[in-house]
Design a protein around this motif. Structure first.
Motif, PDB file in Angstrom:
ATOM      1  N   GLN A 130       4.425  -6.249   4.089  1.00  0.00           N
ATOM      2  CA  GLN A 130       3.416  -7.253   3.771  1.00  0.00           C
ATOM      3  C   GLN A 130       2.195  -7.183   4.684  1.00  0.00           C
ATOM      4  O   GLN A 130       2.306  -6.936   5.882  1.00  0.00           O
ATOM      5  CB  GLN A 130       4.039  -8.651   3.873  1.00  0.00           C
ATOM      6  CG  GLN A 130       5.063  -8.939   2.797  1.00  0.00           C
ATOM      7  CD  GLN A 130       5.778 -10.261   3.005  1.00  0.00           C
ATOM      8  OE1 GLN A 130       5.492 -11.000   3.959  1.00  0.00           O
ATOM      9  NE2 GLN A 130       6.719 -10.570   2.119  1.00  0.00           N
ATOM     10  N   ASP A 133      -2.145 -11.566   4.975  1.00  0.00           N
ATOM     11  CA  ASP A 133      -2.453 -12.542   3.929  1.00  0.00           C
ATOM     12  C   ASP A 133      -1.246 -12.792   3.034  1.00  0.00           C
ATOM     13  O   ASP A 133      -0.931 -13.941   2.704  1.00  0.00           O
ATOM     14  CB  ASP A 133      -3.629 -12.052   3.070  1.00  0.00           C
ATOM     15  CG  ASP A 133      -4.977 -12.340   3.709  1.00  0.00           C
ATOM     16  OD1 ASP A 133      -5.020 -13.182   4.628  1.00  0.00           O
ATOM     17  OD2 ASP A 133      -5.975 -11.732   3.291  1.00  0.00           O
ATOM     18  N   TYR A 134      -0.586 -11.716   2.626  1.00  0.00           N
ATOM     19  CA  TYR A 134       0.583 -11.847   1.741  1.00  0.00           C
ATOM     20  C   TYR A 134       1.717 -12.562   2.479  1.00  0.00           C
ATOM     21  O   TYR A 134       2.366 -13.456   1.928  1.00  0.00           O
ATOM     22  CB  TYR A 134       1.008 -10.459   1.277  1.00  0.00           C
ATOM     23  CG  TYR A 134       1.992 -10.442   0.121  1.00  0.00           C
ATOM     24  CD1 TYR A 134       1.555 -10.186  -1.176  1.00  0.00           C
ATOM     25  CD2 TYR A 134       3.361 -10.647   0.323  1.00  0.00           C
ATOM     26  CE1 TYR A 134       2.445 -10.146  -2.251  1.00  0.00           C
ATOM     27  CE2 TYR A 134       4.254 -10.615  -0.732  1.00  0.00           C
ATOM     28  CZ  TYR A 134       3.796 -10.363  -2.019  1.00  0.00           C
ATOM     29  OH  TYR A 134       4.691 -10.325  -3.067  1.00  0.00           O
ATOM     30  N   GLN A 137       1.077 -16.271   2.820  1.00  0.00           N
ATOM     31  CA  GLN A 137       1.292 -17.002   1.572  1.00  0.00           C
ATOM     32  C   GLN A 137       2.784 -17.211   1.307  1.00  0.00           C
ATOM     33  O   GLN A 137       3.193 -18.280   0.844  1.00  0.00           O
ATOM     34  CB  GLN A 137       0.661 -16.230   0.400  1.00  0.00           C
ATOM     35  CG  GLN A 137       0.775 -16.921  -0.942  1.00  0.00           C
ATOM     36  CD  GLN A 137       0.059 -18.263  -0.978  1.00  0.00           C
ATOM     37  OE1 GLN A 137      -0.918 -18.483  -0.254  1.00  0.00           O
ATOM     38  NE2 GLN A 137       0.554 -19.183  -1.793  1.00  0.00           N
ATOM     39  N   CYS A 185      -1.412 -13.616  -4.096  1.00  0.00           N
ATOM     40  CA  CYS A 185      -2.661 -13.902  -3.368  1.00  0.00           C
ATOM     41  C   CYS A 185      -3.846 -13.690  -4.307  1.00  0.00           C
ATOM     42  O   CYS A 185      -3.693 -13.228  -5.434  1.00  0.00           O
ATOM     43  CB  CYS A 185      -2.793 -12.979  -2.161  1.00  0.00           C
ATOM     44  SG  CYS A 185      -1.406 -13.030  -1.014  1.00  0.00           S
ATOM     45  N   ARG A 186      -5.018 -13.989  -3.806  1.00  0.00           N
ATOM     46  CA  ARG A 186      -6.230 -13.735  -4.583  1.00  0.00           C
ATOM     47  C   ARG A 186      -6.373 -12.225  -4.801  1.00  0.00           C
ATOM     48  O   ARG A 186      -5.827 -11.426  -4.035  1.00  0.00           O
ATOM     49  CB  ARG A 186      -7.451 -14.308  -3.866  1.00  0.00           C
ATOM     50  CG  ARG A 186      -7.726 -13.687  -2.518  1.00  0.00           C
ATOM     51  CD  ARG A 186      -8.774 -14.459  -1.738  1.00  0.00           C
ATOM     52  NE  ARG A 186      -9.147 -13.749  -0.511  1.00  0.00           N
ATOM     53  CZ  ARG A 186      -8.419 -13.720   0.592  1.00  0.00           C
ATOM     54  NH1 ARG A 186      -7.256 -14.355   0.648  1.00  0.00           N
ATOM     55  NH2 ARG A 186      -8.836 -13.052   1.657  1.00  0.00           N
ATOM     56  N   ALA A 189      -7.131  -9.798  -1.901  1.00  0.00           N
ATOM     57  CA  ALA A 189      -6.028  -9.674  -0.946  1.00  0.00           C
ATOM     58  C   ALA A 189      -4.917  -8.820  -1.520  1.00  0.00           C
ATOM     59  O   ALA A 189      -4.256  -8.058  -0.789  1.00  0.00           O
ATOM     60  CB  ALA A 189      -5.504 -11.059  -0.567  1.00  0.00           C
ATOM     61  N   GLN A 193      -3.232  -5.346  -0.151  1.00  0.00           N
ATOM     62  CA  GLN A 193      -1.774  -5.199  -0.069  1.00  0.00           C
ATOM     63  C   GLN A 193      -1.326  -3.879  -0.704  1.00  0.00           C
ATOM     64  O   GLN A 193      -0.468  -3.176  -0.173  1.00  0.00           O
ATOM     65  CB  GLN A 193      -1.092  -6.373  -0.741  1.00  0.00           C
ATOM     66  CG  GLN A 193       0.425  -6.284  -0.781  1.00  0.00           C
ATOM     67  CD  GLN A 193       1.080  -6.331   0.592  1.00  0.00           C
ATOM     68  OE1 GLN A 193       1.211  -7.382   1.188  1.00  0.00           O
ATOM     69  NE2 GLN A 193       1.487  -5.169   1.090  1.00  0.00           N
TER      70      GLN A 193
END
Length: 285
Positions: A130, A133-134, A137, A185-186, A189, A193
């Motif tokens: 990951q 960001d991931y 979340q 995520c958005r 992001a 990933q």
């Protein structure tokens, strides 16, 4: 990895007592049972005293040595008890009480002790792959943390990823296309990933493969799991985590893993797939 020792202790002691009673009822000494089952006398003694947890194969050997047909009700009961004793379960409430950071510490210890780790990931990207960001979340949502602190867990999860650079270990990740397309995520992001996974796939110790949605695979994934060497399988569900040690469970998990591994893209084909998917995400941003 003992997830819930208090729950596990009762079936272990019950199994030890049942095997000891069965051996005594047969009229065999521990030494004679050892000879007939092909085990050492010390191992038989430790099993009967609850100091060693037998596998299903161990129990089958003991039952045969005692002339108990495996199809009989008593044999079935003991084998089921063996499976329960070889399975630990930690509910999510226990994990929350200990702290999410402690779960990451436990995982790091297991990863440090294993030389080959196989991940089957049909739904989500696992912690070792990951991006920040991931990972943030996955941990910050209340469905996971139930209001508990998660910042320490995030830092420890990201720190765990350094194990991927240990060339003395072997990591194999099999992800489905569905896991990569779940928009946790958005889009920008998620693109990063995908790039991260593609980059990690070039490490000498890492093999990352993707099972595409097309062509169809002739069997569907019921759940994800992780296999540590040939000794332990862990399975995460919403309500907790299972740890399976019975050799038959480990062997079957390896069989499932091999099936999906065979249907997955590898090497440059995986990286090409990930780059294309990253571009799809960027086009949505």
């Amino acid at each position: 990895m003992t997830l819930d020792p208090d729950r596990a202790q009762h079936p272990r002691s019950e199994l030890a007592e049942a095997l000891r009673s069965l051996r005594r009822a047969s009229g065999l000494t521990g030494a004679r049972l050892a000879v007939r089952s092909g085990m050492s006398q010390a191992k038989v003694s430790k099993i009967e005293n609850g100091r060693v947890l037998p596998s299903a194969l161990d129990v089958e050997r003991i039952l045969r040595a005692l002339d108990v047909p495996l199809g009989e009700e008593e044999a079935a009961r003991l084998l089921e008890l063996t499976r329960v004793a070889n399975t630990d379960y930690q509910g999510f409430r226990t994990a929350l009480q200990r702290g999410l950071g402690e779960t990451q510490r436990d995982l790091a210890a297991i990863e440090a002790s294993a030389s080959a780790i196989r991940f089957f990931l049909p739904c989500m990207i696992t912690g070792l792959l990951q991006t920040p960001d991931y990972a943030r979340q996955t941990l910050s949502h209340t469905l996971v943390n139930r209001g508990a602190s998660w910042e320490t867990a995030l830092a420890r999860r990201l720190k765990r990823q350094t194990v991927l650079y240990d060339e003395g270990k072997r990591f194999v990740f099999v992800l489905t296309e569905a896991a990569l397309r779940w928009p946790l995520c958005r889009p920008e992001a998620m693109a990063v990933q995908m790039d991260r996974i593609a980059s990690l796939s070039e490490l000498p110790s890492v093999d990352i493969r993707v099972v595409p949605a097309d062509p169809p695979v002739p069997s569907g994934p019921l759940n994800g799991f992780t296999v540590y060497d040939d000794r332990l399988v862990t399975v995460e569900v919403f309500t907790g985590k299972l740890a399976l040690r019975d050799p038959k469970d480990v062997s079957y998990s390896m069989e499932i893993f091999a099936f999906f591994h065979e249907h997955a893209l590898e090497g440059e084909n995986t990286r090409s797939f990930l780059r294309d998917l990253a571009q799809e995400y960027r086009n949505r941003a």
